[in-house]
Design a protein around this motif. Structure first.
Motif, PDB file in Angstrom:
ATOM      1  N   LEU A  36       0.767  -1.092  -0.112  1.00  0.00           N
ATOM      2  CA  LEU A  36       0.233   0.002   0.045  1.00  0.00           C
ATOM      3  C   LEU A  36       0.880   1.265  -0.038  1.00  0.00           C
ATOM      4  CD1 LEU A  36       0.007   1.102   3.136  1.00  0.00           C
ATOM      5  CD2 LEU A  36      -1.463  -0.600   3.621  1.00  0.00           C
ATOM      6  N   PHE A  37       0.306   2.385  -0.457  1.00  0.00           N
ATOM      7  CA  PHE A  37       0.996   3.589  -0.274  1.00  0.00           C
ATOM      8  C   PHE A  37      -0.227   4.737   0.682  1.00  0.00           C
ATOM      9  CE2 PHE A  37       1.799   7.758  -1.499  1.00  0.00           C
ATOM     10  CZ  PHE A  37       3.292   7.805  -1.299  1.00  0.00           C
ATOM     11  N   LEU A  38       0.661   4.803   1.649  1.00  0.00           N
ATOM     12  CA  LEU A  38      -0.123   5.988   2.828  1.00  0.00           C
ATOM     13  C   LEU A  38       0.496   7.269   3.035  1.00  0.00           C
ATOM     14  CD1 LEU A  38       0.881   5.529   6.001  1.00  0.00           C
ATOM     15  CD2 LEU A  38       0.381   3.214   5.402  1.00  0.00           C
ATOM     16  N   ILE A  74       2.668  -4.069   8.224  1.00  0.00           N
ATOM     17  CA  ILE A  74       3.391  -3.515   7.006  1.00  0.00           C
ATOM     18  C   ILE A  74       4.707  -3.242   7.432  1.00  0.00           C
ATOM     19  CG2 ILE A  74       1.117  -2.501   6.105  1.00  0.00           C
ATOM     20  CD1 ILE A  74       2.476   0.116   7.069  1.00  0.00           C
ATOM     21  N   GLU A  75       5.577  -3.128   6.485  1.00  0.00           N
ATOM     22  CA  GLU A  75       6.873  -2.777   6.640  1.00  0.00           C
ATOM     23  C   GLU A  75       7.301  -1.953   5.611  1.00  0.00           C
ATOM     24  OE1 GLU A  75      11.259  -5.220   5.835  1.00  0.00           O
ATOM     25  OE2 GLU A  75       9.711  -6.121   6.738  1.00  0.00           O
ATOM     26  N   PRO A  76       7.631  -0.564   6.110  1.00  0.00           N
ATOM     27  CA  PRO A  76       7.865   0.451   4.943  1.00  0.00           C
ATOM     28  C   PRO A  76       9.326  -0.055   4.054  1.00  0.00           C
ATOM     29  CG  PRO A  76       7.461   1.467   7.283  1.00  0.00           C
ATOM     30  CD  PRO A  76       7.645  -0.352   7.323  1.00  0.00           C
ATOM     31  N   VAL A  77       8.889   0.306   2.864  1.00  0.00           N
ATOM     32  CA  VAL A  77       9.956  -0.059   1.774  1.00  0.00           C
ATOM     33  C   VAL A  77      10.371   1.329   1.257  1.00  0.00           C
ATOM     34  CG1 VAL A  77       9.608  -2.286   1.306  1.00  0.00           C
ATOM     35  CG2 VAL A  77       8.508  -0.474   0.046  1.00  0.00           C
ATOM     36  N   ARG A  78       9.559   2.231   1.104  1.00  0.00           N
ATOM     37  CA  ARG A  78      10.175   3.531   0.599  1.00  0.00           C
ATOM     38  C   ARG A  78       9.381   4.894   1.222  1.00  0.00           C
ATOM     39  NH1 ARG A  78       7.591   3.145  -4.060  1.00  0.00           N
ATOM     40  NH2 ARG A  78       5.962   4.599  -3.568  1.00  0.00           N
ATOM     41  N   VAL A  79      10.150   5.762   2.021  1.00  0.00           N
ATOM     42  CA  VAL A  79       9.595   6.742   2.379  1.00  0.00           C
ATOM     43  C   VAL A  79      10.101   8.155   1.975  1.00  0.00           C
ATOM     44  CG1 VAL A  79       9.579   8.030   5.038  1.00  0.00           C
ATOM     45  CG2 VAL A  79       9.885   5.543   4.820  1.00  0.00           C
ATOM     46  N   SER A  80       9.196   8.896   1.623  1.00  0.00           N
ATOM     47  CA  SER A  80       9.247  10.289   0.816  1.00  0.00           C
ATOM     48  C   SER A  80       8.333  11.181   1.561  1.00  0.00           C
ATOM     49  CB  SER A  80       9.157  10.096  -0.739  1.00  0.00           C
ATOM     50  OG  SER A  80       7.628   9.904  -1.152  1.00  0.00           O
ATOM     51  N   GLY A 106       4.634  10.277   0.955  1.00  0.00           N
ATOM     52  CA  GLY A 106       4.228   9.395   1.630  1.00  0.00           C
ATOM     53  C   GLY A 106       5.271   8.032   2.079  1.00  0.00           C
ATOM     54  N   VAL A 107       4.519   7.074   2.402  1.00  0.00           N
ATOM     55  CA  VAL A 107       5.254   5.734   2.930  1.00  0.00           C
ATOM     56  C   VAL A 107       4.569   4.571   1.796  1.00  0.00           C
ATOM     57  CG1 VAL A 107       5.593   4.067   4.615  1.00  0.00           C
ATOM     58  CG2 VAL A 107       5.443   6.421   5.153  1.00  0.00           C
ATOM     59  N   GLY A 108       5.494   4.070   1.273  1.00  0.00           N
ATOM     60  CA  GLY A 108       5.199   2.712   0.412  1.00  0.00           C
ATOM     61  C   GLY A 108       5.540   1.706   1.223  1.00  0.00           C
ATOM     62  N   ALA A 109       4.755   0.677   1.428  1.00  0.00           N
ATOM     63  CA  ALA A 109       5.066  -0.528   2.398  1.00  0.00           C
ATOM     64  C   ALA A 109       4.519  -1.778   1.609  1.00  0.00           C
ATOM     65  CB  ALA A 109       4.399  -0.095   3.697  1.00  0.00           C
ATOM     66  N   LYS A 110       5.195  -2.599   2.318  1.00  0.00           N
ATOM     67  CA  LYS A 110       4.831  -4.203   1.483  1.00  0.00           C
ATOM     68  C   LYS A 110       3.908  -4.673   2.917  1.00  0.00           C
ATOM     69  CE  LYS A 110       8.962  -6.701   3.126  1.00  0.00           C
ATOM     70  NZ  LYS A 110       9.615  -7.523   2.640  1.00  0.00           N
TER      71      LYS A 110
END
Length: 188
Positions: free
Chosen positions: A114-116, A145-151, A154-158
């Motif tokens: 997800l992207f939140l 969830i485990e964040p894989v990209r933070v900007s 927002g946060v991209g997480a698996k």
């Protein structure tokens, strides 16, 4: 061999279809077989998948087989996992939603990620966390969830684990896919 009128009518009824009734009824399939007692339990615990392909999407339907005491096999299909095979093969993502709770807003979701957007800067976490939210169809979901990209966006997480609502999430995503791509499902 002579067949009575009642027998003939019975046989004709077996092979006649009533199109309106067929379209309105649920899709069911029942099989009857003589299954040896020693392997009947294997059907009850088998993890099978039925694959359907529509355009560049694959629909992976979980299939369970239940065998009752008389040997009747009843299949149960669950909502499918929708896989987009165009480009990188991955779970289809629904990005036309805004699920909110007090801490975050989910902008897009698939069954694997997800992207939140956190609703405040201090809530921008880069560590695994548990999220609970309610889908627009009122189904409750609880995931890890485990964040894989933070900007800044927002946060991209698996999604590492779905504690509650796996079937509900898959069903929601499948329904969203059918709405968005209604033309693909037109004759199904």
């Amino acid at each position: 061999m002579n067949i009575s009128k009642e027998e003939l009518n019975y046989i004709l009824d077996l092979y006649q279809t009533d199109a309106p009734t067929q379209l309105n009824s649920a899709h069911t399939l029942t099989l009857h077989s003589e299954i040896p007692v020693g392997i009947a339990h294997l059907f009850n615990h088998a993890k099978l998948t039925l694959l359907a392909e529509i355009a560049h999407y694959q629909l992976w339907f979980p299939l369970q087989l239940k065998v009752n005491e008389t040997g009747t096999i009843t299949p149960y299909l669950s909502a499918p996992e929708v896989i987009d095979t165009q480009g990188v093969k991955r779970c289809w993502r629904w990005d036309n939603l805004e699920i909110k709770n007090q801490d975050f807003k989910i902008e897009s979701i698939s069954s694997t990620g997800l992207f939140l957007k956190p609703l405040s800067k201090k809530q921008l976490r880069t560590t695994p966390q548990q999220l609970k939210f309610i889908l627009p169809n009122k189904k409750k979901i609880s995931i890890e969830i485990e964040p894989v990209r933070v900007s800044e966006q927002g946060v991209g997480a698996k999604i590492t684990q779905i504690h509650h609502g796996r079937e509900q999430l898959r069903a929601y995503l499948f329904a969203a896919h059918k709405r968005k791509h209604a033309n693909l499902y037109e004759y199904i």
